[in-house]
Enzyme design. Structure first.
Site, mmCIF file in Angstrom:
data_model
loop_
_atom_site.group_PDB
_atom_site.id
_atom_site.type_symbol
_atom_site.label_atom_id
_atom_site.label_comp_id
_atom_site.label_asym_id
_atom_site.label_seq_id
_atom_site.Cartn_x
_atom_site.Cartn_y
_atom_site.Cartn_z
ATOM 1 N N GLU A 172 0.837 -1.194 0.000
ATOM 2 C CA GLU A 172 0.000 0.000 0.000
ATOM 3 C C GLU A 172 0.875 1.248 0.000
ATOM 4 O OE1 GLU A 172 -2.970 -0.202 3.049
ATOM 5 O OE2 GLU A 172 -3.813 -2.079 2.315
ATOM 6 N N HIS A 195 -8.868 10.514 2.350
ATOM 7 C CA HIS A 195 -8.536 9.358 1.505
ATOM 8 C C HIS A 195 -8.687 9.774 0.047
ATOM 9 C CE1 HIS A 195 -8.365 5.350 -0.158
ATOM 10 N NE2 HIS A 195 -7.997 4.906 1.027
ATOM 11 N N ARG A 220 -0.651 9.127 1.245
ATOM 12 C CA ARG A 220 -2.012 9.569 0.960
ATOM 13 C C ARG A 220 -2.156 11.078 0.838
ATOM 14 N NH1 ARG A 220 -5.620 5.533 4.802
ATOM 15 N NH2 ARG A 220 -5.434 3.700 3.459
ATOM 16 N N HIS A 234 -11.439 11.004 5.985
ATOM 17 C CA HIS A 234 -11.305 9.563 6.226
ATOM 18 C C HIS A 234 -10.815 9.184 7.619
ATOM 19 C CE1 HIS A 234 -10.571 5.362 5.459
ATOM 20 N NE2 HIS A 234 -9.266 5.484 5.629
ATOM 21 N N ARG A 278 -1.057 9.552 8.299
ATOM 22 C CA ARG A 278 -1.021 8.146 8.695
ATOM 23 C C ARG A 278 -0.517 7.261 7.564
ATOM 24 N NH1 ARG A 278 -5.088 3.813 8.328
ATOM 25 N NH2 ARG A 278 -6.391 5.313 7.228
#
Length: 514
Positions: free
Chosen positions: A122, A248, A289, A346, A381
């Site tokens: 990811e 997000h 992100r 998000h 994060r």
């Protein structure tokens, strides 16, 4: 699981857990395994919490080419010089054991053809280290299994469809009498539910989730409005980093019934790509992100379009069955056409200030999962660290709460409370939900890019948490990670490792955490 009806209006327990998501369920089970009695407060029936919908997995250094050091470096790189090193080190070192424990509890993670755990890639991760269950159904699998175990555990009493109305506090007698020069230190001794039931406990663990549903466009269910943060702050606990809300990059836009549906980052990890209205790729899809969300927002602002296209036509639909099924139910076949996506609120990196044992600044009160702020996530994060955080710090909270150090505090007793005290508890106001005006205002004035002008407007909002968030965002006069200021576009290195803390008395200041 004991009957909630048998608990009566006054209950005494070792540990009260508020929230039945991943962190709360695991905290309750860890406490039960230590021989403690537990009361678990769940606003919904078990297995219907926000964690149920989590598509991400658990990040843990399990692969031969991975290490604690690599995972730590990726976490700190994503967090933009705001990650608390000690919290991140605990996370990376303890996450593998928590994955093993979940397996021992019956959670079945995806494996490869050799029977080893199948690890996903990811954004922001340098190697494959994300453990999934059912492809993008990790939250569903984990919460369903833990809920079943909670239901079978006789030492856990569950109050379903109940909310904590307020925390019950008093002064800790060990700190002395304020009249004699001792500090007026309060201690959390339990909570009161919205139906009037009162629970006294040696420790209260808040696992109430985040606050991303305060924004009008969100991936979160409606209940994720920071109710735990409001409970804690009203009782005198400090909050921190409220300005740090992660958007997000790939939430569905414009599909009836699926507005805000999150398309897991793991799909981009398997090769899905992002395209603008002209069909051009414009961003490195596996960048952290905050970078991807800003790139999409900029492209939409420049083009006037409402969404970009996520091309997952080359992805095997069997690897992400719930995502494919949800999109097909909405009338879009992702194996044949691009998915319209745009950023949405998000995940909140800020929350209730918590130390390395998940202790809040209010003795007797612990905070775990997204409701907490240990400093682990910094200003951005790292994908899938959050589920790992739930399990690592839920266990640490419970072990500390039941330790000799914590149990040296006077044991609370609901029976010892006066009638007047109980009546006063029942009169305390419950945390307030945000109305549509507040949610639209947060999206407009505290969205992906903020300005002093918009944030000052929020200082007059009718919702207390929106005002606290605006204060925090105004104080951070820089751009860092998820917090972007159009009037302060540069990162201010003087604020490296500095967290904006709002104490229970309302004062705000920057602190450094080791």
């Amino acid at each position: 699981m004991s009957s909630a009806a048998a608990a009566g209006p006054l209950s005494e327990t070792d540990v009260a857990v508020v929230g039945a998501g991943a962190a709360g369920l695991y905290a309750a089970l860890c406490a039960a395994r230590e021989g403690a009695s537990v009361v678990l407060i769940s606003a919904t029936p078990l297995a219907q919490t926000a964690s149920y919908w989590a598509q991400g997995g658990l990040a843990a250094a399990l692969a031969p080419d991975d290490s604690f050091e690599l995972h730590l470096a990726d976490t700190e790189r994503a967090g933009r010089a705001l990650v608390r090193h000690s919290a991140a080190e605990i996370l990376v070192r303890e996450a593998p054991a928590r994955v093993e424990d979940l397996q021992a509890l019956g959670v079945r993670f995806d494996g490869d053809r050799s029977g080893r755990l199948a690890l996903g890639l990811e954004g922001g991760h340098s190697v494959r280290r994300v453990v999934h269950a059912g492809g993008s159904a990790t939250g569903r699998r984990v919460v369903r299994q833990l809920s079943a175990l909670v239901a079978e555990e006789p030492s856990i009493t569950v109050f379903e469809r109940a909310r904590a109305r307020a925390l019950w506090t008093d002064r800790d007698p060990a700190d002395g009498d304020p009249a004699d020069g001792g500090p007026a230190q309060a201690r959390c001794r339990g909570l009161i539910c919205d139906d009037g039931r009162i629970v006294s406990a040696r420790a209260v663990v808040l696992g109430t989730g985040g606050a991303a549903a305060l924004w009008s466009r969100t991936t979160n269910p409606p209940g994720s409005q920071g109710f735990g943060l409001q409970l804690a702050h009203a009782a005198g606990a400090s909050l921190a980093d409220l300005e740090l809300l992660q958007f997000h990059p790939t939430a569905v836009l414009g599909l009836p019934g699926r507005e805000g549906f999150l398309i897991t980052e793991a799909i981009r990890g398997e090769g899905a790509t992002l395209h603008d209205a002209g069909g051009e790729r414009f961003v490195e899809e596996l960048a952290p992100r905050d970078e991807v969300a800003r790139a999409i927002a900029l492209r939409l602002r420049e083009s006037g379009e409402r969404s970009v296209g996520l091309d997952m036509r080359a992805i095997d639909p069997a690897h992400f069955p719930n995502v494919v099924a949800a999109l097909r139910e909405a009338g879009l076949d992702p194996t044949r056409e691009l998915v319209p996506v745009a950023p949405a609120a998000h995940y909140m990196m800020g929350g209730i200030v918590a130390d390395l044992y998940a202790r809040s600044t209010l003795p007797g009160l612990y905070a775990v999962g997204e409701s907490s702020c240990t400093g682990l996530h910094g200003a951005n994060r790292l994908a899938s660290n959050s589920l790992s955080e739930c399990f690592v710090f839920a266990r640490r909270a419970v072990l500390h709460a039941l330790s000799g150090e914590a149990s040296s505090a006077p044991s609370p007793s609901a029976a010892s409370a006066s009638t007047a005290e109980l009546q006063a508890l029942r009169a305390l106001p419950a945390p307030a939900p945000a109305g549509p005006e507040t949610r639209e205002a947060l999206w407009r004035d505290a969205g992906i890019v903020r300005s002093a002008e918009g944030l000052r407007r929020l200082l007059d909002d009718g919702h207390a948490l929106a005002r606290l968030l605006a204060r925090s965002a105004l104080a951070r006069a820089e751009s860092r990670g998820a917090h972007q200021r159009s009037d302060h576009p540069a990162l201010d290195s003087a604020l490296d490792r500095h967290h904006f803390v709002l104490s229970g008395d309302g004062a705000g200041s920057f602190e450094t955490w080791s």
